[in-house]
Design an enzyme around this catalytic site. Sequence first.
Site, mmCIF file in Angstrom:
data_model
loop_
_atom_site.group_PDB
_atom_site.id
_atom_site.type_symbol
_atom_site.label_atom_id
_atom_site.label_comp_id
_atom_site.label_asym_id
_atom_site.label_seq_id
_atom_site.Cartn_x
_atom_site.Cartn_y
_atom_site.Cartn_z
ATOM 1 N N GLU A 148 1.182 -1.801 0.063
ATOM 2 C CA GLU A 148 -0.012 0.182 -0.444
ATOM 3 C C GLU A 148 0.971 1.329 0.028
ATOM 4 O O GLU A 148 0.279 2.367 -0.605
ATOM 5 C CB GLU A 148 -1.165 0.059 1.474
ATOM 6 C CG GLU A 148 -1.460 -1.449 0.813
ATOM 7 C CD GLU A 148 -2.226 -2.330 1.854
ATOM 8 O OE1 GLU A 148 -0.922 -2.465 2.252
ATOM 9 O OE2 GLU A 148 -3.237 -3.188 2.045
ATOM 10 N N PHE A 167 -11.731 -6.874 13.627
ATOM 11 C CA PHE A 167 -10.362 -7.897 12.513
ATOM 12 C C PHE A 167 -10.379 -6.237 11.726
ATOM 13 O O PHE A 167 -10.856 -6.400 10.678
ATOM 14 C CB PHE A 167 -11.051 -8.600 12.107
ATOM 15 C CG PHE A 167 -9.539 -8.997 11.143
ATOM 16 C CD1 PHE A 167 -8.858 -9.801 11.287
ATOM 17 C CD2 PHE A 167 -10.429 -10.018 9.961
ATOM 18 C CE1 PHE A 167 -7.728 -10.218 10.519
ATOM 19 C CE2 PHE A 167 -9.232 -10.128 9.391
ATOM 20 C CZ PHE A 167 -8.439 -10.245 9.377
ATOM 21 N N GLN A 168 -8.574 -6.196 11.124
ATOM 22 C CA GLN A 168 -8.858 -5.327 10.498
ATOM 23 C C GLN A 168 -8.422 -3.997 11.301
ATOM 24 O O GLN A 168 -9.625 -3.213 9.857
ATOM 25 C CB GLN A 168 -8.687 -5.867 8.884
ATOM 26 C CG GLN A 168 -7.745 -6.750 9.066
ATOM 27 C CD GLN A 168 -7.289 -7.109 7.816
ATOM 28 O OE1 GLN A 168 -7.880 -6.803 6.868
ATOM 29 N NE2 GLN A 168 -5.854 -7.511 6.970
ATOM 30 N N LYS A 215 -17.780 -1.128 4.892
ATOM 31 C CA LYS A 215 -17.708 -2.582 4.314
ATOM 32 C C LYS A 215 -19.684 -2.637 3.574
ATOM 33 O O LYS A 215 -19.040 -2.821 2.676
ATOM 34 C CB LYS A 215 -16.965 -3.282 5.204
ATOM 35 C CG LYS A 215 -17.595 -4.792 3.346
ATOM 36 C CD LYS A 215 -16.538 -6.133 4.317
ATOM 37 C CE LYS A 215 -16.840 -7.048 3.341
ATOM 38 N NZ LYS A 215 -16.122 -8.143 3.843
#
Lengths: 565, 165
Positions: free
Chosen positions: A49, A111-112, A161
């Site tokens: 990234e 998570f993440q 998301k």
Amino acid sequence: MIMNGAEAIIESLKNEKVDVVFGYPGGAVLTLYDALYQADFKHILTKHEQGAVHAADGYARATGKVGVVIATSGPGATNLVTGIATAYMDSIPLVAITGQVAVPLIGRDSFQEADIRGITTPITKHNYLVKKVEDLPRVLKEAFYIARTGRPGPVVVDVAKDVFAASVDYHYPSEVVLRGYRPLFAGNSETIDKVCEELRLAHNPLIFVGGGVNLSNSAEVFRELVDQTGFPVISTLMGLGSLPFDHPLFLGMVGMHGTYAANMATTECDLLLGIGVRFDDRVTGLLSEFAKKAKVIHFDIDPAEINKNVLAHIRVVGDINWSLPALVQRVKGISGELKERAQAWTEQVLSWQRDKPLQYERDPNLVMPQAVIEKVSQLTQGDAVIVTDVGQHQMWVAQYYGFRNSRSFLTSGGLGTMGYGLPAALGAQCGLPARQVILFVGDGGIMMNCQELATVANYNLPVKVLIFNNQTLGMVAQWQRMFYGGRYSHTGLRGNTDFVKLAEAMGVAGLRVTKPEELDNVLKEALATPGPVVVDIRTPEKVDVWPMVPSGAGLDQMILGGAEG
Amino acid sequence: MKHTLAVLVENRPGVLTHISGLISRRAFNIESIAAGYTEEPDTTRITIVVEGNEIEQEQVVNQLSKLVDVIKISDLTAVESIQRELALIKVKATIETRSDIINIVDIFRASIVDVNRETMVIELSGDGAKIDALCQVLEEDHGIIEIVRTGKIALARGPISAKAQ
């Protein structure tokens, strides 16, 4: 039109005339990557990234357009941080679209999950967290508008998301309504009159050009100002290319590694006309000694730059595309008068330049880094897009490459980001496929993002990577030599990597220069090769960048060192 | 010198983080900060008291103005304005000492908002010096258990509002 959030982003990118995005997929952006796939939108997949964000930055610097980068949540987003900070320090327009965990998971250490909005607040012009799909079109419109207008800068759009998948009736707003953001174009025209009066009173005037002229695409009108006033010109690192290096009034770069003439002229001038500069400490040296005989006139688009480091006697706040033409217009009538009054001074500063030019030790048995740069400058006629990493080679490029064009020098000036060069060069090449893009990089910096050689190979981007392999972290070692008794703590890189093999392993042609007599042919071969090439250039370990103003000293206290000749 | 700034901002999540983050990273000397809704539901008004000379104060205003969510900043230092802080003071109070505390409260035009067998809570609004004075008397004569104070809020006198200034 009904579509999902991911498709709304693609539509918005198209509405913003984005032709390429740089990025790396991941869990939180799966739906967005699905939309990219279905739309067949041009996407450059980097290997990291950090590579993607520097590539978007290099693209933006080279083209003047907004660079776009996409990363997933958590580590994907945090890997952008260095690149966002790099762009922020140099006022580069970027839009970074990051995935965030789904709305119900935000704030639960999912998570993440990383609070990228909180993390990037100090290093962005603005940032957003989008939790409702109906906000997406407006937010993207604002993000692009904020990134490219006024003083440009990076904007982060963090998208949950579930927003990518939610459906929305898509309408892209035709205009932006932001009560708190009204970038200034035209300022107060009376200040231009005042500037003119000061120009007429000055005997030792000096024009000081910064990155603002490159960023605002106003090099042409800037050159007209120089020609109309006949005043000598000094430049910051970021201002290089605003005036051709061989312009008779150009004294070169000012500051820590500035030329003798530029630093002395700054110390002696009675009027300093700063245009698109921010008086960085690497430029000013000891602030209390900086241009202390001068009245300072400061042109900038950002009112917060005025009086931040150096007090301005006259401020001209506004877009340089407004202020410079207005000034040129008024100066035209008094051109002869200005040139006459400045004549003696101009002759004096030019004599400094003649008497103490940049010089380096020319050892016939060694491949001197400065000689490599001069050779490349000569072979490309100063017409290439030059990218650097950070360190000694960066300063030598600033000193010895003869820049002719605006936006032809891409370098991390403010943040000084090692590892910037290679990904920035690949981004620049994506934006300007027909131009010769040449990267100068050290053997330290190349290893910080060397994985992007594979990206260069994958997309067959014909970047020429010239590695100054001196087996040391040169700039830090120079400081250790000068100020730390020659104790080279962890700056030696001896025998670490075979860069030719590294290049070949990644699918890039590799060449090597070990002797001065090979230089000419190998460089010609590299430049003539259609695809990407890495050249491992073995340069001597102990070469210093001269002149140098020790930190905490005034500009006239520079050490000429090896340049004394 | 101290400057009192009225900062009108968009009432959006993250605005206060943006402002407090900017203040800390630019190393500005902030004495107090108080935020609340205004007559317009989408606008929050933040009163910031900043310590510094003219140049520093100009930097605070210019840097804050760069935040996209900052709509307007007006400096109330030079204009006639009403400035108030609010304090809640929990003081030790026995049956024997209550009446003296009530006397003090009356003198300061404060009010008693809670009483029990051991303590009283006093509410006072006013300028910082007045609150300091009350706190000093209560601490010396009776003993203070805890204090909570807001930052200063300020409003210009006369018909012109901060957003119209």
